[in-house]
Design a protein around this motif. Sequence first.
Motif, short mmCIF file in Angstrom:
data_model
loop_
_atom_site.label_atom_id
_atom_site.label_comp_id
_atom_site.label_asym_id
_atom_site.label_seq_id
_atom_site.Cartn_x
_atom_site.Cartn_y
_atom_site.Cartn_z
N MET A 89 11.58 10.31 -8.23
CA MET A 89 10.64 9.62 -7.34
C MET A 89 11.26 8.33 -6.79
SD MET A 89 7.93 11.40 -6.92
CE MET A 89 9.06 12.80 -6.94
N ALA A 90 12.03 7.64 -7.62
CA ALA A 90 12.69 6.42 -7.16
C ALA A 90 13.67 6.73 -6.04
CB ALA A 90 13.41 5.74 -8.33
N LEU A 91 14.40 7.83 -6.19
CA LEU A 91 15.34 8.24 -5.14
C LEU A 91 14.60 8.62 -3.87
CD1 LEU A 91 18.26 8.95 -4.34
CD2 LEU A 91 17.87 11.24 -5.27
N ASN A 92 13.52 9.37 -4.01
CA ASN A 92 12.73 9.79 -2.86
C ASN A 92 12.18 8.60 -2.10
OD1 ASN A 92 11.15 11.36 -1.08
ND2 ASN A 92 9.42 11.36 -2.49
N PHE A 93 11.56 7.67 -2.82
CA PHE A 93 10.97 6.51 -2.16
C PHE A 93 12.04 5.52 -1.69
CE2 PHE A 93 7.17 8.24 -3.83
CZ PHE A 93 6.10 7.64 -3.16
N GLY A 94 13.16 5.46 -2.41
CA GLY A 94 14.22 4.55 -2.00
C GLY A 94 14.86 4.97 -0.70
N LEU A 95 15.10 6.27 -0.54
CA LEU A 95 15.73 6.77 0.68
C LEU A 95 14.80 6.67 1.89
CD1 LEU A 95 17.56 9.96 -0.70
CD2 LEU A 95 18.59 7.79 -0.02
N ASN A 99 5.78 1.52 6.10
CA ASN A 99 5.15 1.43 7.43
C ASN A 99 3.89 2.28 7.53
OD1 ASN A 99 7.14 -0.31 8.36
ND2 ASN A 99 8.44 1.37 9.12
N ASP A 100 3.94 3.48 6.93
CA ASP A 100 2.80 4.40 7.07
C ASP A 100 1.78 4.29 5.94
OD1 ASP A 100 4.44 5.20 9.14
OD2 ASP A 100 4.00 7.32 8.88
N TYR A 101 2.24 3.93 4.75
CA TYR A 101 1.34 3.93 3.59
C TYR A 101 1.39 2.62 2.81
CZ TYR A 101 1.78 8.95 4.50
OH TYR A 101 1.79 10.18 5.09
N GLY A 102 1.84 1.56 3.46
CA GLY A 102 1.99 0.29 2.77
C GLY A 102 0.71 -0.20 2.12
N HIS A 103 -0.43 0.20 2.68
CA HIS A 103 -1.71 -0.24 2.14
C HIS A 103 -2.11 0.55 0.89
CE1 HIS A 103 -2.53 3.26 4.62
NE2 HIS A 103 -3.67 3.42 3.97
N ASN A 104 -1.39 1.66 0.64
CA ASN A 104 -1.78 2.52 -0.49
C ASN A 104 -0.55 3.15 -1.14
OD1 ASN A 104 -3.50 3.92 -2.25
ND2 ASN A 104 -3.58 5.71 -0.89
N LEU A 105 0.46 2.33 -1.41
CA LEU A 105 1.68 2.86 -2.01
C LEU A 105 1.43 3.45 -3.40
CD1 LEU A 105 4.70 0.49 -1.17
CD2 LEU A 105 4.42 2.92 -0.63
N TRP A 106 0.52 2.84 -4.15
CA TRP A 106 0.20 3.38 -5.47
C TRP A 106 -0.32 4.81 -5.35
CZ3 TRP A 106 1.94 1.84 -9.85
CH2 TRP A 106 2.14 0.48 -10.14
N GLY A 107 -1.25 5.02 -4.44
CA GLY A 107 -1.83 6.35 -4.27
C GLY A 107 -0.81 7.38 -3.84
N VAL A 108 0.08 6.99 -2.93
CA VAL A 108 1.12 7.92 -2.46
C VAL A 108 2.10 8.24 -3.58
CG1 VAL A 108 3.00 8.23 -0.81
CG2 VAL A 108 0.89 7.11 -0.09
N ALA A 110 4.52 3.35 -13.66
CA ALA A 110 3.99 2.00 -13.46
C ALA A 110 5.11 1.03 -13.09
CB ALA A 110 3.27 1.53 -14.72
N VAL A 111 6.22 1.11 -13.81
CA VAL A 111 7.37 0.24 -13.51
C VAL A 111 7.89 0.51 -12.11
CG1 VAL A 111 9.76 -0.28 -14.14
CG2 VAL A 111 8.03 -0.05 -15.93
N LEU A 112 7.99 1.79 -11.74
CA LEU A 112 8.47 2.14 -10.41
C LEU A 112 7.53 1.61 -9.33
CD1 LEU A 112 10.38 3.61 -8.50
CD2 LEU A 112 9.09 5.73 -8.93
N GLY A 113 6.23 1.72 -9.58
CA GLY A 113 5.26 1.22 -8.61
C GLY A 113 5.44 -0.26 -8.34
N PHE A 114 5.63 -1.04 -9.39
CA PHE A 114 5.85 -2.48 -9.21
C PHE A 114 7.19 -2.75 -8.53
CE2 PHE A 114 2.73 -2.96 -12.78
CZ PHE A 114 1.80 -3.70 -12.06
N ALA A 115 8.21 -1.94 -8.88
CA ALA A 115 9.53 -2.13 -8.27
C ALA A 115 9.50 -1.85 -6.77
CB ALA A 115 10.55 -1.22 -8.96
#
Length: 237
Positions: A33-39, A46-55, A126-131
């Motif tokens: 997931m870190a690789l997916n979101f990092g890339l 831009n599209d989900y900044g208001h709900n990154l946790w949910g995504v 949880a750690v990834l979400g904060f990162a």
Amino acid sequence: MIGKALSSDLLKIRGKGLWLLAAGAPLGLVALMALNFGLRYDYFVNDYGHNLWGVLLEYTSYFVPVSLFLGCTLVSSLLANVEHGTSSWKQLLALPISRLAVFSSKFAVSVLLLTSSCALLAAGTAVLGFALGSGGEMPVGGLLRLSFCPFLASWPMLALMLWLCLSFKNQALPITFGVVASVGSLFTMSLSEWLPLNWPAAAYRGDHAVLFVGAGIVFGMIILALGLLHFNRKDVE
């Protein structure tokens, strides 16, 4: 008696790679997931900044069922191979301990290992979400549902795999069945949510999540009881 069997099994699995598997699998999923979101970080912000946790939880949830099924398969096989590999069934069952205790202990160890994996998945996500800089309050309830509800709904698979792995000294058949079922779960999402392979996904995303969690526990116990009856009558080598 079950307590003594459980203590013995926990000692036996030391150095067998089971704890490493239990830790590595959820951390590997978090890394994916870190690789997916990092890339694609700019896209997500831009599209989900208001709900990154949910995504983040939504994307992770797509991989949890297949990971659980593979985990049930590998944990059951490795745990059974502790006895099969040393041909120690006769010595074990000659001890003043019931087969009920032996079988129940194996299941309890499997549950303990996979519960540890689920806890690590929740912590790692949880750690990834904060990162990732997810704003707002951390969805503790969502993290717990993502990590533990699908696991409880997958108990029928765990009980079945443990039954098969303890019954066959050659692990080729149980592992093949488990891998095919795991991969197959990726292609059954469009079918009825009441299909057992869809229960882990439905336990998180379904409209009747509690029902699937309950069904997983109940049918898991039924399959466990059937496996115990078979194990109690089975000749050992």
